[in-house]
Write a protein that holds these residues in place. Structure first.
Motif, mmCIF file in Angstrom:
data_model
loop_
_atom_site.group_PDB
_atom_site.id
_atom_site.type_symbol
_atom_site.label_atom_id
_atom_site.label_comp_id
_atom_site.label_asym_id
_atom_site.label_seq_id
_atom_site.Cartn_x
_atom_site.Cartn_y
_atom_site.Cartn_z
ATOM 1 N N TYR A 87 -83.172 42.316 -45.901
ATOM 2 C CA TYR A 87 -82.505 41.024 -46.083
ATOM 3 C C TYR A 87 -83.132 40.278 -47.251
ATOM 4 N N ALA A 147 -75.356 37.612 -43.729
ATOM 5 C CA ALA A 147 -76.091 37.613 -42.463
ATOM 6 C C ALA A 147 -75.911 36.255 -41.815
ATOM 7 N N ASP A 148 -75.224 36.230 -40.707
ATOM 8 C CA ASP A 148 -74.946 34.975 -40.012
ATOM 9 C C ASP A 148 -75.505 35.026 -38.596
ATOM 10 N N ASN A 207 -80.708 35.162 -38.368
ATOM 11 C CA ASN A 207 -81.456 34.290 -39.272
ATOM 12 C C ASN A 207 -82.799 33.870 -38.685
ATOM 13 N N THR A 222 -81.349 27.727 -47.695
ATOM 14 C CA THR A 222 -81.442 29.142 -48.074
ATOM 15 C C THR A 222 -80.836 30.063 -47.031
ATOM 16 N N ARG A 223 -80.838 29.629 -45.775
ATOM 17 C CA ARG A 223 -80.190 30.439 -44.732
ATOM 18 C C ARG A 223 -78.722 30.673 -45.064
ATOM 19 N N SER A 224 -78.096 29.713 -45.715
ATOM 20 C CA SER A 224 -76.679 29.856 -46.056
ATOM 21 C C SER A 224 -76.468 30.939 -47.124
ATOM 22 N N THR A 240 -78.039 34.152 -47.245
ATOM 23 C CA THR A 240 -78.772 35.305 -46.733
ATOM 24 C C THR A 240 -77.840 36.509 -46.675
ATOM 25 N N ILE A 276 -85.063 36.781 -39.259
ATOM 26 C CA ILE A 276 -85.414 36.831 -40.683
ATOM 27 C C ILE A 276 -86.463 35.765 -40.999
ATOM 28 N N ASP A 277 -86.299 34.569 -40.416
ATOM 29 C CA ASP A 277 -87.310 33.512 -40.595
ATOM 30 C C ASP A 277 -88.680 33.999 -40.125
ATOM 31 N N ARG A 301 -82.793 36.375 -49.527
ATOM 32 C CA ARG A 301 -82.265 35.010 -49.546
ATOM 33 C C ARG A 301 -82.425 34.435 -50.938
ATOM 34 N N ILE A 344 -87.124 29.263 -45.377
ATOM 35 C CA ILE A 344 -86.655 29.403 -43.998
ATOM 36 C C ILE A 344 -85.841 28.201 -43.557
#
Length: 118
Positions: free
Chosen positions: A46, A83-84, A88, A113-115, A117, A91-92, A48, A109
């Protein structure tokens, strides 16, 4: 990012040198490589975008759905899937472990930035 040979995924996951080069508009020529963070979760890699969805490399990767990465002495052509959801949080956690102590960890994290990924 696509399917991986486990040994290659582990080498890339341990390295901190991943550069990504999405295709240019022509869909054939790779763009300028950009250094980015990456983590492995399960059998997937993954990434980001620090600049979120506004990042040029991220926009190109989403548009072209493919790129080339260079990491741990390897070159690989990869595909992208967003990646939704609950992945997440995992991943964090992987990012916290790999990049602990980095001043960039908090933004990487965060929701922005999650948006972005894949």
């Amino acid at each position: 990012m696509g399917a991986w040979v486990k040994a290659d995924l582990l080498k890339i996951a341990e390295a901190d040198d991943l550069h990504i080069a999405p295709f240019r508009e022509d869909g054939v020529t790779y763009g300028t490589p950009t250094w980015i963070w990456s983590v492995a979760v399960g059998d997937a890699l993954y990434v980001r975008a620090y600049s979120g969805q506004e990042s040029r490399w991220y926009q190109a990767a989403v548009r072209q759905k493919a790129a080339r990465i260079v990491a741990a002495g390897m070159k690989r052509d990869v595909t992208f899937e967003p990646a939704d959801g609950s992945i997440n949080a995992v991943i964090d956690g992987a990012s916290r472990k790999k990049y602990q102590g980095s001043p960039y960890l908090a933004p990487m994290i965060g929701a922005y930035t999650r948006s972005a990924t894949d």
